[in-house]
Design a protein around this motif. Structure first.
Motif: not given
Length: 994
Positions: A211, A215, A426-427, A430-431, A468, A471
């Motif tokens: 991730r 990013v 989103h990434y 999530y990260l 979550t 991908g």
């Protein structure tokens, strides 16, 4: 993500035209000059040259990789990364070249896009929302946009390969040094900085590293393809009705209004929001809202009051710039310098604390201000940013900045306007959420106790209650958003999504099958003239990867080749076929671009059967002899089934013709020859003459393609039997469809030429076997009959000495070529007959026959008759009597019945007619033909009997006998009449004739 469909999107500005401008009357169109044409053609030529260089660079790099691939382990992607970086550099150079041309248009396009974010506010005044409306044609920058996307795709592929296949030997690490995965060598303790914990988090969690990689890639793409920050902010300042310089910063219009109120009230202190009459006296210029009474950053949210419209727009522009800097991966030092230059220090302070920022800083920066130093954890700061994003900001871009820093997804989604933005939001969320969980589990002492217990406002979820997603699932969800509907169908976005979602195999399978479907429909339509309109009416709009989008096809094809290097194997036949369709399509593009020398390289990466079918479609387009030699050499070099390719190309050409199929057992496959003109009056010889142009002259392109296709076999070393069998098959095919093309085949591909080319490899020396065939016709016929049993004993004992001079191999090759040779001889006879007819049309007048002109004409006519007699001789005995199987035996028998009777009757007519101008001996030759047919072992008589044309033969022989008697009476007294002439006239004896 249930409410993502309701998020705001960036609406493009409407194009305006000034209706007040008076239009000029239209001028008469001027004829284009040479310079006009050159101006149009020059960019097209430059584009063609550029594409040509690029495809050659791609192929050259791929060829180098292929030559050294055996030494690389599959677990290491270093060799593949070098290839990816090379492709990325090619795209980079192209982007740089295109930016030189399209930079102004691109800058205006990006500027307009940024301005629209400010102008979407309903508070923006009309003059702001309508200024700078220029009609920029996006098509002028489409090429640049696509090449930028290609460069980004190669960058992404390299990063994802490093994630999936760790490499330790790549020579290109310098380009991706910032994305080197940290190690776990440093020992952590309770006093370790959050930066150290972040690095350990990335080193230990594979999903987090993936991730983080995505990013960082999204930040790079935003930085490389976006407008320069300084230029963007200047444009935003202008749109916000502001000047530039230190004096122009802060809330100037609101500050002036507050100062005016303080002067009116003679109030030395700060105005209170509850001061008497303040709501009525301190209002915005348009009177719609109450103005703030103080100028601190929190005044708007704390007092629930507004700014003057220009100040509100300036505030939005400033936060938009901060968002853009964070979105593009600017570190805190760069942001701090930018804010400091504009006397906006407080903005930099509020966004300080990102654990992802690199450790390296300017030596002048005080240690206490460096992120990651002095605080064990910034968890409380991130929670405060999330809380501010939810409730404590005046603008959505300010909320997006705090949401990005904290991982609060809903606040970031509100400003997302593109596919990349949504994925980044989103990434990033999530990260950071994963990092918070990692810290709480492995380093619980680094988080304040209140955060661990979830007290008060800090209990909200960073993802806004959204689950979550993986991908691949996220990519699918994004494709269903109405705001991203158009962009999600872009082939580059589809490809990038498949790389990020680890679904590349499914991507090439589904889109490859769709691409193959459209290609097959187009090819089927072009095979039939009645359906040609279908080829242009096929709707490619439904195809996400269009057959004519060769740029994306090239990229996908090379990504497939790279995965092949890393051991990629299709999991099903459908996946195999779909993936190979992209390579097949790219080969087709190379052929159209004139890069035939690159075709074998890419075809060698296909399955053997697919390589044969792919190259078989392209070979007919290559006409130059030198290019054919190069193609044959390369196909051998890359171990491609060359005979299979040559055979397949002929099959394709034949299948696309609108005519009969190859002849089969049905006798209708070979129409009878029609040489004699039965409708004309009989000439002085008492017989019908030859029809004008009975062979014909019109040869279509596809017929020419068949002949060109067979010429490839001349360059094929060896394969004698297959070559001669293919040539015989073409002769039979042309005979079944009449004569113009079959005559051309006999001219273009002679047996003598074929023999000299192929015996170099088979016999080790150049031998013209046609000379062996002609050296002694009688001996050759005897050998034919003896070898018709296909015995493998090639001994020539017992045959004529002229045949014993040649090796067994030569005679074996000759025997295997009897059908091809026989059909060639048939065409030689037909050609000679047509030449004779042409000479007869050039016959001088009777009064000139005794002069020099007449003598020259008789000499030419005599040579034509000699050639005709020479070529006809093999047809009178054993012609086409060496079939390879029962099916060919039936076909050859049909050809004999369809051709021999008409040819022999025409020959007898020629001899009769020529006897009037050359010699009465020609009448004897005609009678000798009849005697040969009447012989006991004759196989020609069966053809006359099968076609019921024996009465015609008897009639012409009777006419010949009558003509001979007439000639003998006319020539009475000529003592040079031969003994054979006297024998046929009944006035000689057998003894004198012999």
């Amino acid at each position: 993500m249930d409410d993502l469909d309701n998020q705001h999107s960036n609406d493009s500005l409407e194009e305006l035209s000034d209706g007040s401008i008076e239009e000029s009357p239209p001028l008469a169109p001027a004829w284009p000059t040479i310079s006009d044409v050159q101006r149009v053609l020059r960019p097209l030529q430059e584009e063609a040259d550029r594409v040509g260089k690029q495809v050659e660079q791609f192929a050259e790099t791929l060829d180098r990789l292929s030559s050294g691939k055996q030494t690389k382990p599959q677990s290491d992607c270093a060799h593949a990364l070098d290839l990816v970086n090379t492709y990325r550099n090619i795209a980079k150079r192209t982007v740089s070249h295109l930016r030189e041309t399209h930079a102004p248009e691109k800058s205006k396009k990006l500027s307009r896009k940024l301005k629209s974010r400010i102008e979407e506010s309903s508070a923006a005044p009309e003059h702001i929302r309508t200024q700078h409306k220029d009609s920029i044609d996006s098509s002028t920058t489409d090429d640049l946009d696509r090449w930028e996307q290609e460069e980004q795709t190669w960058h992404l592929l390299g990063l994802m390969l490093q994630v999936e296949y760790p490499s330790f030997e790549s020579t290109s690490k310098a380009e991706a040094r910032c994305l080197e995965r940290p190690g776990e060598e440093e020992e952590l303790h309770q006093f370790s900085s959050e930066r150290s914990v972040w690095l350990r988090f990335l080193a230990s969690d594979d999903q987090a590293w993936e991730r983080h990689t995505v990013v960082e890639w999204l930040k790079t793409t935003a930085r490389d393809s976006g407008q320069d920050i300084e230029k963007a902010f200047q444009d935003l300042e202008t749109s916000a009705d502001r000047g530039s310089g230190l004096w122009a910063h802060s809330w100037l219009h609101t500050k002036e209004a507050i100062k005016g109120q303080k002067r009116l009230r003679s109030w030395p202190q700060a105005l209170a929001p509850d001061a008497p009459g303040i709501d009525d006296s301190l209002r915005t210029s348009n009177g719609t809202h109450s103005l703030i009474t103080q100028l601190d950053p929190d005044a708007v949210t704390r007092q629930d009051r507004a700014l003057e419209t220009p100040d509100a727009n300036f505030e939005r522009a400033t936060w938009l710039t901060c968002w853009e800097m964070l979105r593009r991966g600017k570190d805190w030092e760069s942001i701090r310098e930018w804010c400091q230059d504009r006397v906006e220090h407080w903005r930099a302070i509020t966004i300080r604390g990102e654990p992802r920022h690199p450790i390296g800083h300017d030596a002048k920066t005080p240690p206490q201000t460096r992120p990651g130093n002095g605080w064990p954890s910034r968890a409380l700061w991130r929670k405060s940013c999330a809380l501010a994003a939810r409730t404590g900001v005046m603008d959505k871009y300010e909320a997006a900045v705090y949401g990005l820093l904290s991982g609060h997804l809903p606040s970031v989604l509100k400003v997302c306007t593109s596919w990349n933005d949504y994925l980044f939001a989103h990434y990033n969320s999530y990260l950071l959420c994963s990092f918070e969980q990692y810290v709480s589990v492995h380093f619980p002492d680094h988080s304040p106790r209140g955060l661990q217990d979830g007290i008060g406002a800090f209990t909200s979820s960073m993802t806004g209650g959204r689950r979550t997603h993986s991908g691949n699932h996220l990519i699918k969800k994004m494709s269903g958003l109405t705001t991203l509907a158009k962009e999600a169908k872009d082939p580059f976005k589809l490809l990038q999504g498949s790389l990020i979602g680890r679904s590349f195999q499914n991507f090439v399978r589904s889109h490859g099958l769709e691409l193959a479907h459209f290609q097959e429909r187009a090819r089927t339509a072009t095979k039939h003239p009645l359906r040609e309109h279908e080829a242009t009416s096929i709707d490619y709009e439904t195809a996400l990867v269009k057959p004519d989008d060769y740029q994306i096809i090239r990229v996908i094809a090379h990504i497939l080749l790279i995965y092949q290097e890393l051991g990629f194997k299709p999991q099903s036949s459908e996946q195999d076929y779909g993936s190979e369709t992209f390579i097949d399509s790219y080969i087709e593009f190379l052929s159209k671009a004139g890069k035939q020398q690159l075709l074998p390289l890419y075809a060698s990466r296909l399955s053997p059967q697919r390589a044969v079918s792919c190259l078989g479609r392209q070979l007919p387009l290559i006409r130059d002899y030198g290019e054919r030699q190069t193609m044959m050499r390369l196909m051998k070099q890359y171990e491609i089934d060359v005979p299979g390719v040559l055979n397949h190309q002929l099959q394709i050409i034949i299948s696309e013709r609108n005519s009969r199929e190859f002849p089969n057992q049905d006798s209708s496959g070979f129409p009878n020859l029609s040489i004699l003109d039965k409708q004309s009056e009989k000439q002085q010889s008492g017989m019908h003459t030859i029809r004008d142009g009975f062979i014909g002259e019109v040869i279509t392109d596809d017929q020419k393609d068949l002949i060109n296709g067979f010429q490839w076999y001349l360059l094929l070393d060896g394969f004698w039997e297959q070559t001669l069998a293919t040539g015989a098959l073409l002769y039979k095919y042309f005979l079944s469809n009449y004569f113009p093309e079959v005559a051309d085949l006999s001219k273009e591909v002679r047996f003598s030429t074929l023999s000299r080319e192929k015996t170099k490899t088979i016999l080790g020396r150049e031998v013209d076997l046609s000379i062996v065939y002609q050296c002694d016709e009688d001996s050759m016929l005897g050998y034919q009959n003896a070898s018709s049993s296909h015995s493998q004993d090639y001994s020539l004992k017992g045959y004529m000495p002229s045949l014993q001079r040649h090796s067994e191999k030569e005679m074996y090759l000759l025997r295997r070529s009897q059908t091809f040779l026989g059909l060639e001889k048939l065409l030689d006879v037909l050609t000679a007959l047509q030449h004779w007819q042409a000479e007869m049309k050039r016959k001088p007048r009777d009064s000139e026959l005794s002069r020099t002109v007449g003598k020259k004409w008789r000499d030419v006519l005599k040579e034509t008759c000699i050639s005709l007699e020479k070529n006809l001789k093999p047809l009178l005995h054993g012609w086409l009597q060496d079939p390879q199987d029962e099916i060919e035996a039936l076909q050859l028998e049909q050809i004999r019945n369809a051709c021999l009777p008409e040819v022999i009757l025409a020959y007898i007519m020629v001899l009769n007619y020529s006897a009037h101008y050359i010699s009465r001996e020609y009448l004897l030759k005609a009678l000798d033909v009849g005697a040969a047919i009447a012989a006991k072992d004759s196989d020609v008589a069966r053809c006359f009997a099968a076609t019921r044309r024996m009465p015609e033969l008897l009639d012409v022989l009777a006419i010949t006998s009558k003509n001979m008697l007439v000639a003998e009476e006319i020539g009475r007294g000529n003592k040079r009449v031969s003994a054979k002439m006297a024998l046929w006239s009944g006035k000689g004896s057998l003894s004198t004739a012999t």
